[in-house]
Design an enzyme around this catalytic site. Structure first.
Site, PDB file in Angstrom:
ATOM      1  CG  ASP A 265      20.332 -27.742 105.377  1.00 22.85           C
ATOM      2  OD1 ASP A 265      20.678 -28.277 105.813  1.00 22.85           O
ATOM      3  OD2 ASP A 265      19.059 -27.187 104.922  1.00 22.85           O
TER       4      ASP A 265
ATOM      5  CB  SER B 292      16.492 -28.582 106.751  1.00 19.71           C
ATOM      6  OG  SER B 292      16.219 -27.440 105.612  1.00 19.71           O
TER       7      SER B 292
END
Length: 263
Positions: free
Chosen positions: A157, A42
């Protein structure tokens, strides 16, 4: 390689707190510690991807201080009937402009980003292909950004499974791992005020236990960014995060140099 050791820097996710990774890289670079490998999830993938793409620390810092959420936020009209709150066009365009068409495998510093296959729950390690596509998959917080469809998978993610991918660094040949976690899980959970807060809190709860059982490294740098919100991208808070990353890393430089036999 430093004195025969391949050095890996592993950078965690953490939304706006991830600006601290810029200060980490600055402190390491000033002390002659250039990683052979950078792995991230991320926000860590965003900063790491920029660095391995040849963007200087000064430019990464400048872009970050000029960043505005409106550059990437594009709310859908009826998000409850789709798989995300935001359209993908703005974030895709932003990342393409930042990383251009740089390929991971063509860069001097090895790079790996992680995502999760939302249909199987498998961790997906991205070590080849376009930098921007790997980063885009790694930042796709479920319910906020649309999943990335790649090789028949829908990627989200990586923090759901591995927010600090030290295992990937080991697979990539690391002899010495510096791991940086920007989230202080004891301070981060707040009373949810909206859907985004709720989704992020749920991810952080799972990440706290995963961090405890999975992280393997030689130097662990834990940020404590009190007063900085994960969802705030104000210039003043971005500067605080960068400065905090720099100062905290400087505290570990003596140990790192000793471990790596740097005079």
């Amino acid at each position: 390689m430093i004195n025969g050791k391949k050095v890996a820097l592993v950078l965690s996710g953490g939304a706006a707190l991830g600006f601290a990774h810029i200060g980490v890289l600055q402190a390491l670079e000033e002390n002659g510690i250039i990683p052979d490998i950078i792995c991230g999830n991320s926000a860590g993938a965003i900063v790491g991807g920029a660095y391995i793409s040849g963007i200087s620390i000064d430019d990464i810092k400048r872009y970050s201080l000029l960043f505005n959420r409106n550059q990437v936020i594009d709310l859908k009209l009826f998000p409850l009937f789709t798989n995300s709150l935001l359209r993908s066009s703005k974030i895709d365009n932003f990342l393409q402009k930042l990383y251009k068409n740089k390929l991971i495998e063509k860069q001097k510093i090895k790079f790996g980003a992680v995502a999760v296959d939302m249909n199987t729950g498998d961790l997906v390690e991205m070590r080849k292909g376009l930098v921007w596509e790997a980063v885009r998959a790694s930042i796709s917080v479920p319910g906020i950004f649309t999943p990335v469809e790649k090789d028949g998978r829908k990627l989200i993610d990586g923090g759901i499974v591995d927010n600090l991918p030290t295992g990937l660094a080991l697979k990539m040949g690391a002899d010495y791992i510096i791991a940086v976690n920007v989230i202080n899980y004891d301070n981060i959970l707040l009373e949810p005020r909206n859907l985004i807060h709720t989704l992020v809190n749920c991810m952080n709860i799972s990440q706290k236990e995963l961090l405890r059982v999975k992280t393997k490294c030689d130097t662990f740098i834990q940020m404590d960014l009190k007063g900085v919100s994960m969802g705030a991208f104000k210039k003043s808070e971005t500067q605080i995060s960068i400065d905090s990353g720099y100062k905290e890393t400087c505290k570990h430089i003596k140990k790192i140099k000793k471990d790596l036999d740097i005079k």
